[in-house]
Design a protein around this motif. Structure first.
Motif, mmCIF file in Angstrom:
data_model
loop_
_atom_site.group_PDB
_atom_site.id
_atom_site.type_symbol
_atom_site.label_atom_id
_atom_site.label_comp_id
_atom_site.label_asym_id
_atom_site.label_seq_id
_atom_site.Cartn_x
_atom_site.Cartn_y
_atom_site.Cartn_z
ATOM 1 N N TRP A 84 -66.705 -3.908 204.728
ATOM 2 C CA TRP A 84 -65.598 -4.793 204.360
ATOM 3 C C TRP A 84 -65.354 -4.747 202.864
ATOM 4 O O TRP A 84 -66.290 -4.655 202.080
ATOM 5 N N LYS A 85 -64.085 -4.834 202.493
ATOM 6 C CA LYS A 85 -63.780 -5.086 201.090
ATOM 7 C C LYS A 85 -62.867 -6.292 201.003
ATOM 8 O O LYS A 85 -62.158 -6.633 201.958
ATOM 9 N N GLY A 86 -62.896 -6.937 199.854
ATOM 10 C CA GLY A 86 -62.045 -8.109 199.631
ATOM 11 C C GLY A 86 -60.626 -7.690 199.321
ATOM 12 O O GLY A 86 -60.242 -6.545 199.530
ATOM 13 N N GLY A 87 -59.838 -8.608 198.832
ATOM 14 C CA GLY A 87 -58.445 -8.335 198.516
ATOM 15 C C GLY A 87 -57.767 -9.637 198.149
ATOM 16 O O GLY A 87 -58.434 -10.576 197.700
ATOM 17 N N THR A 88 -56.499 -9.700 198.349
ATOM 18 C CA THR A 88 -55.771 -10.923 197.999
ATOM 19 C C THR A 88 -54.945 -11.383 199.193
ATOM 20 O O THR A 88 -53.941 -10.760 199.540
ATOM 21 N N VAL A 89 -55.424 -12.403 199.843
ATOM 22 C CA VAL A 89 -54.683 -13.014 200.942
ATOM 23 C C VAL A 89 -54.801 -14.512 200.755
ATOM 24 O O VAL A 89 -55.878 -15.013 200.429
ATOM 25 N N GLY A 90 -53.719 -15.222 200.907
ATOM 26 C CA GLY A 90 -53.792 -16.666 200.723
ATOM 27 C C GLY A 90 -52.689 -17.359 201.488
ATOM 28 O O GLY A 90 -51.972 -16.737 202.270
ATOM 29 N N VAL A 91 -52.610 -18.653 201.273
ATOM 30 C CA VAL A 91 -51.544 -19.420 201.919
ATOM 31 C C VAL A 91 -50.623 -19.980 200.839
ATOM 32 O O VAL A 91 -51.016 -20.122 199.676
ATOM 33 N N PHE A 92 -49.445 -20.308 201.241
ATOM 34 C CA PHE A 92 -48.430 -20.827 200.333
ATOM 35 C C PHE A 92 -48.924 -22.119 199.660
ATOM 36 O O PHE A 92 -49.346 -23.048 200.345
ATOM 37 N N GLY A 93 -48.910 -22.119 198.344
ATOM 38 C CA GLY A 93 -49.261 -23.341 197.609
ATOM 39 C C GLY A 93 -50.695 -23.389 197.118
ATOM 40 O O GLY A 93 -51.008 -24.205 196.247
ATOM 41 N N TYR A 94 -51.574 -22.538 197.673
ATOM 42 C CA TYR A 94 -52.976 -22.545 197.263
ATOM 43 C C TYR A 94 -53.361 -21.187 196.679
ATOM 44 O O TYR A 94 -52.829 -20.154 197.082
ATOM 45 N N GLY A 95 -54.356 -21.217 195.785
ATOM 46 C CA GLY A 95 -54.844 -19.967 195.207
ATOM 47 C C GLY A 95 -56.176 -19.520 195.772
ATOM 48 O O GLY A 95 -56.706 -18.482 195.388
ATOM 49 N N GLY A 96 -56.769 -20.308 196.670
ATOM 50 C CA GLY A 96 -58.076 -19.933 197.217
ATOM 51 C C GLY A 96 -58.279 -20.514 198.596
ATOM 52 O O GLY A 96 -57.423 -21.242 199.115
ATOM 53 N N GLY A 97 -59.417 -20.198 199.187
ATOM 54 C CA GLY A 97 -59.757 -20.789 200.485
ATOM 55 C C GLY A 97 -59.758 -19.781 201.623
ATOM 56 O O GLY A 97 -60.326 -20.012 202.677
ATOM 57 N N VAL A 98 -59.083 -18.642 201.402
ATOM 58 C CA VAL A 98 -59.110 -17.571 202.398
ATOM 59 C C VAL A 98 -60.022 -16.476 201.858
ATOM 60 O O VAL A 98 -59.934 -16.118 200.686
ATOM 61 N N ILE A 99 -60.921 -15.981 202.710
ATOM 62 C CA ILE A 99 -61.767 -14.856 202.327
ATOM 63 C C ILE A 99 -61.166 -13.613 202.963
ATOM 64 O O ILE A 99 -61.308 -13.403 204.172
ATOM 65 N N PRO A 100 -60.500 -12.791 202.177
ATOM 66 C CA PRO A 100 -59.845 -11.619 202.759
ATOM 67 C C PRO A 100 -60.863 -10.536 203.079
ATOM 68 O O PRO A 100 -61.792 -10.314 202.307
ATOM 69 N N ARG A 101 -60.689 -9.891 204.209
ATOM 70 C CA ARG A 101 -61.547 -8.762 204.566
ATOM 71 C C ARG A 101 -60.698 -7.650 205.161
ATOM 72 O O ARG A 101 -60.028 -7.854 206.181
ATOM 73 N N PHE A 102 -60.751 -6.493 204.515
ATOM 74 C CA PHE A 102 -60.066 -5.293 205.004
ATOM 75 C C PHE A 102 -61.126 -4.246 205.289
ATOM 76 O O PHE A 102 -62.085 -4.107 204.519
ATOM 77 N N THR A 103 -60.946 -3.500 206.355
ATOM 78 C CA THR A 103 -61.968 -2.516 206.699
ATOM 79 C C THR A 103 -61.939 -1.342 205.726
ATOM 80 O O THR A 103 -60.879 -0.953 205.234
ATOM 81 N N GLU A 104 -63.113 -0.821 205.457
ATOM 82 C CA GLU A 104 -63.223 0.402 204.664
ATOM 83 C C GLU A 104 -63.685 1.561 205.535
ATOM 84 O O GLU A 104 -63.955 2.645 205.029
ATOM 85 N N LEU A 105 -63.795 1.305 206.814
ATOM 86 C CA LEU A 105 -64.253 2.352 207.730
ATOM 87 C C LEU A 105 -63.033 3.151 208.188
ATOM 88 O O LEU A 105 -62.319 2.741 209.110
ATOM 89 N N LYS A 106 -62.791 4.248 207.501
ATOM 90 C CA LYS A 106 -61.571 5.024 207.738
ATOM 91 C C LYS A 106 -61.924 6.431 208.212
ATOM 92 O O LYS A 106 -62.992 6.948 207.898
ATOM 93 N N ASP A 107 -60.983 7.053 208.946
ATOM 94 C CA ASP A 107 -61.187 8.445 209.357
ATOM 95 C C ASP A 107 -60.720 9.393 208.243
ATOM 96 O O ASP A 107 -60.340 8.939 207.164
ATOM 97 N N GLU A 108 -60.714 10.692 208.540
ATOM 98 C CA GLU A 108 -60.401 11.665 207.475
ATOM 99 C C GLU A 108 -58.966 11.521 206.972
ATOM 100 O O GLU A 108 -58.634 11.934 205.876
ATOM 101 N N ASN A 109 -58.085 10.901 207.778
ATOM 102 C CA ASN A 109 -56.697 10.691 207.326
ATOM 103 C C ASN A 109 -56.483 9.315 206.711
ATOM 104 O O ASN A 109 -55.353 8.850 206.584
ATOM 105 N N GLU A 110 -57.584 8.638 206.381
ATOM 106 C CA GLU A 110 -57.522 7.301 205.770
ATOM 107 C C GLU A 110 -56.990 6.231 206.722
ATOM 108 O O GLU A 110 -56.492 5.197 206.295
ATOM 109 N N ASN A 111 -57.060 6.514 208.013
ATOM 110 C CA ASN A 111 -56.671 5.479 208.987
ATOM 111 C C ASN A 111 -57.907 4.725 209.450
ATOM 112 O O ASN A 111 -58.975 5.330 209.603
ATOM 113 N N PRO A 112 -57.777 3.417 209.676
ATOM 114 C CA PRO A 112 -58.942 2.643 210.133
ATOM 115 C C PRO A 112 -59.488 3.186 211.451
ATOM 116 O O PRO A 112 -58.711 3.509 212.357
ATOM 117 N N VAL A 113 -60.799 3.302 211.516
ATOM 118 C CA VAL A 113 -61.429 3.748 212.757
ATOM 119 C C VAL A 113 -61.257 2.669 213.836
ATOM 120 O O VAL A 113 -61.114 2.970 215.018
#
Lengths: 356, 431
Positions: free
Chosen positions: B54-83
């Motif tokens: 997992w890697k972090g990133g920037t995801v949130g809700v309108f009006g707030y700057g925190g409270g969501v823990i973003p997680r995007f997969t880093e497990l990608k195939d040779e074409n950079e698509n998520p496995v």
């Protein structure tokens, strides 16, 4: 963007409307408690009102079927209320003694272990691990499931000298926290740096500032701005990895598991203590981590046999001394057990107090 | 029906055994949710390779700057698509529970329904900071899920360099050791400073925790930047009937070995009734017809041991309040630090008392915001500047209860000694 709703900054909800009515009615007016049997607590209020709490373990990471099942069981047995403890146990409150046994039977039939009270080994405080953490050296829920399977008996019985709190952490940041026995990932090799990515991904000055031993410095590698690590100074703590993911600290082979004992946050008897290193170099052996389980069970068995009633792990070691802790558990005492971090001198034995 | 499950031979091994299995739970959700099918796929891969993806990133809700823990997969195939594309986004919403983590089933069912609709079906109860963790949400679903949760009367928790979600023990709701209204204190402090939770702008995280007595069941001394721990100033209260019940059930051996000899300051003495001493600071309780147990309360450090062993027979005094300790934190960066005393005792009964706690909390957050370095916790800041500078910055009086022992080295400049003695005398006279 017009349709987005501005948040209602309502803050922490008042617990009163959610609370079991007998707890709400007697708020701040409790006078007595006892421990009728493992997993059951009895409390009496000034008014004479009585409440029995039945405590049981969960996986903490709950699916919706389990949450709805807990709701059904609470509606059936416990007036539609429950509370969670800091260690992810659930507590159902009942106001009639006769309701206890049918409740326990129902909970057990759905696979919930009833226990975790008083002198038991309670549920392991843990972290997110592979499931959701961005820097995990191992899993959390899996380690806990594997260990709690092994310690199930100690959860449902209350036969320890005093309560035993366990924690696990997937890296040295130790989000699982201090504990009587803490199981913590320990990296043993410096980070492996992907110099192609550092300049784009990392704010280099803050990564340099993050290092506890000033082992990181800016460097030009293959013509690109990057960072380098003085590997002689590096303590492999992994503090650089969160702000700079190209500095990979996790190593499937060389990241090992260490065991720490004697942490206590309660002020009872001795002042609160931090846990201390006792074992390391254990393999990160998913999915059941048998080597870790063996060390933990051994320490628990020795403590159980040797400690006096009411001695927590740290109280017991305080009485018998660290040399005998290592002797009794058979764990080797090595040069790595002698602290060399700041304040280390206060951990040395500046006396002739030696037990023979 | 969801798509076909991936093979998970390692995770499958965690379905057996007596403890409830999170894997079995995840698989139940995977029966109807593709996001969970792929989450299991990635988790199994982690088990095989011993790597996180997992890697972090920037995801949130309108009006707030925190409270969501973003997680995007880093497990990608040779074409950079998520496995595992259906779990390529697996964010967590941190939600603050009611203080003390009390629930009715209607509320929990509503949470379950919302997470059935928008999420993976995985809810952590609770995270190590005490949050309800609504785990496994796509970026697109974060806002609508949040709006439904917020409409229930629940608010987002803390993440990043911000005020964090707080915890209090069961306390007054079901414990005779409780020395103040922990939930009220928590809500007073957190809700007055909620802006610092929702809009992260502090040097680093700041945590408050509230324990009703020195047993410190929410581990405030090690896990919070400011710990509020219940205590009392007057004599331990006694109940003779309960004390006699304890003796009848346990006997003299247990009383001596488990209670009296384990008192850390030797404040308890067992005496023949005829030899009992008297005094304003002594709690006396008969344990049988011949013996009384006497506690010298000036020597007692309120450790809770004897109260824990003889529940009901010994109870906290009537003059209750709290001790405030500042600077607890975990390992990063200087090593774990314990909270240390900055206010030995303050009352916590009236609205004014709670307001004082609130003002103190605000001052400490402000001092932290102005003086801490980036990514430095309060305990580290105090370690760097010295406790006295922290106290003077907050206008808190020094007190001998703040130290284990006085300075043991002469390396200090003391030419203002006379002025300091004068200040102390004036303070004494004014008290």
């Amino acid at each position: 963007m017009a349709e987005l709703r501005a948040p209602d900054e309502c803050g922490v909800p008042d617990p009163a409307p959610f609370m079991h009515p007998t707890l709400r009615k007697n708020y701040g007016k409790w006078v007595f408690h006892s421990h009728p049997k493992p997993g059951v607590l009895y409390h009496r209020a000034e008014s004479g009102d009585e409440v029995w709490t039945v405590k049981f373990g969960t996986a903490r990471q709950l699916d919706l079927y389990t949450i709805r099942l807990l709701c059904d069981l609470a509606d059936k047995h416990a007036d539609g209320h429950m509370r969670f403890t800091a260690r992810s146990n659930v507590e159902f409150m009942v106001t009639t003694e006769s309701k206890i046994d049918p409740l326990i039977k129902d909970l057990n039939s759905h696979g919930f272990p009833v226990g975790g009270t008083a002198n038991s080994v309670s549920m392991i405080a843990h972290t997110q691990g592979f499931l959701h953490c961005d820097i995990p050296g191992t899993d959390a829920s899996g380690v806990v499931k594997a260990l709690m399977d092994e310690l199930h008996d100690e959860f449902i019985k209350c036969e320890m000298p005093n309560r035993v709190k366990l924690s696990t952490s997937c890296c040295e940041i130790n989000c699982g926290g201090q504990a009587d026995i803490a199981i913590i990932m320990q990296h043993t090799k410096p980070p492996k740096i992907n110099h192609d990515l550092v300049a784009n991904v990392c704010e280099r000055p803050s990564v340099v500032a993050r290092c506890p031993v000033a082992a990181i410095r800016p460097a030009l590698v293959n013509g690109k701005p990057s960072l380098e690590v003085d590997e002689k100074k590096c303590i492999c703590c992994g503090a650089c990895f969160p702000p700079c993911p190209p500095m990979q600290i996790n190593d499937p082979e060389h990241s090992k598991i260490a065991i720490w004992v004697g942490g206590k946050n309660s002020n009872a008897r001795s002042k609160p203590t931090f846990h201390k290193l006792v074992a390391a170099g254990l393999p990160n052996n998913a999915p059941r981590w048998p080597e870790v389980a063996a060390v933990v069970k051994n320490i628990l068995a020795v403590y159980k046999a040797d400690a006096q009633p009411w001695e927590r792990m740290t109280d017991w070691i305080d009485r018998i001394g660290w040399p005998r802790f290592f002797e009794k558990t058979g764990l080797p005492f090595t040069k790595f057990h002698i602290d060399d971090w700041r304040g280390a001198r206060t951990t040395l034995n500046a006396s002739t107090h030696i037990r023979f | 029906m969801a798509k076909k499950m991936h093979d998970t031979p390692m995770l499958d091994q965690l379905e057996s055994g007596p403890w409830p299995s999170f894997v079995t739970g995840l698989k139940r959700e995977a029966a109807t949710k593709d996001i969970m099918v792929d989450l299991l796929g990635q988790l199994e891969t982690s088990y095989q390779t011993k790597k996180g993806y997992w890697k972090g990133g920037t995801v949130g809700v309108f009006g707030y700057g925190g409270g969501v823990i973003p997680r995007f997969t880093e497990l990608k195939d040779e074409n950079e698509n998520p496995v595992f594309p259906d779990a390529a986004e697996f964010h967590t919403l941190r939600i603050q529970p009611p203080a003390g983590m009390h629930y009715d089933t209607a509320t929990l069912r509503k949470f379950a329904d919302i997470w059935d609709k928008y999420g993976s079906g995985l809810i952590g109860l609770h995270g190590q900071s005490g949050d309800i963790m609504m785990q496994g949400c796509s970026t697109a679903n974060v806002q609508p899920a949040w709006e439904e949760i917020n409409a229930m009367g629940f608010d987002m928790g803390g993440a990043g360099p911000a005020l964090r979600t707080s915890m209090s023990c069961v306390g007054a709701a079901r414990c005779e050791m409780s020395c103040y209204d922990e939930a009220k204190a928590l809500r007073t402090v957190i809700n007055a400073n909620i802006d610092d939770m929702h809009r992260p702008a502090l040097p680093y995280k700041f945590k408050f925790k509230f324990s009703g007595c020195p047993n410190d069941c929410v581990n405030s001394i090690q896990r919070s930047d400011m710990a509020t721990i219940g205590t009392w100033r007057d004599n331990i209260q006694v109940n003779e009937q309960q004390a006699r019940d304890y003796m009848n059930g346990h006997g003299m051996d247990k009383l001596v070995n488990d209670v009296i000899s384990k008192c850390p300051t030797r404040a308890i003495t067992l005496r023949n009734k005829a030899d009992a001493v008297s005094g304003d600071s002594i709690s006396t309780v008969a344990v049988d017809d011949q013996h009384v147990m006497q506690i010298e309360n000036h020597d007692c450090v309120r450790c809770m041991h004897c109260l824990n062993v003889m529940p009901g027979a010994l109870l906290p005094g009537k003059d209750k309040g709290v001790t405030i300790l500042v600077g607890g934190k975990s390992v990063l960066k200087i090593g774990a630090t314990m909270g240390t005393v900055v206010i030995p005792f303050m009352k916590m009964e009236t609205e004014e008392d709670f307001e004082k706690l609130n003002e103190l909390s605000r001052s400490i957050i402000d001092f932290f915001a102005e003086n801490a370095l980036e990514h430095e916790r309060t305990g580290e800041m105090i370690d760097r500047i010295g406790l006295v500078n922290f106290l003077e910055g907050l206008d808190l009086d020094i007190d001998a209860n703040m130290v284990t022992h006085p300075r043991a080295n002469p390396y200090v400049r003391m030419d203002e000694w006379d002025e300091e003695v004068e200040k102390v005398s004036e303070r004494k006279a004014a008290a």
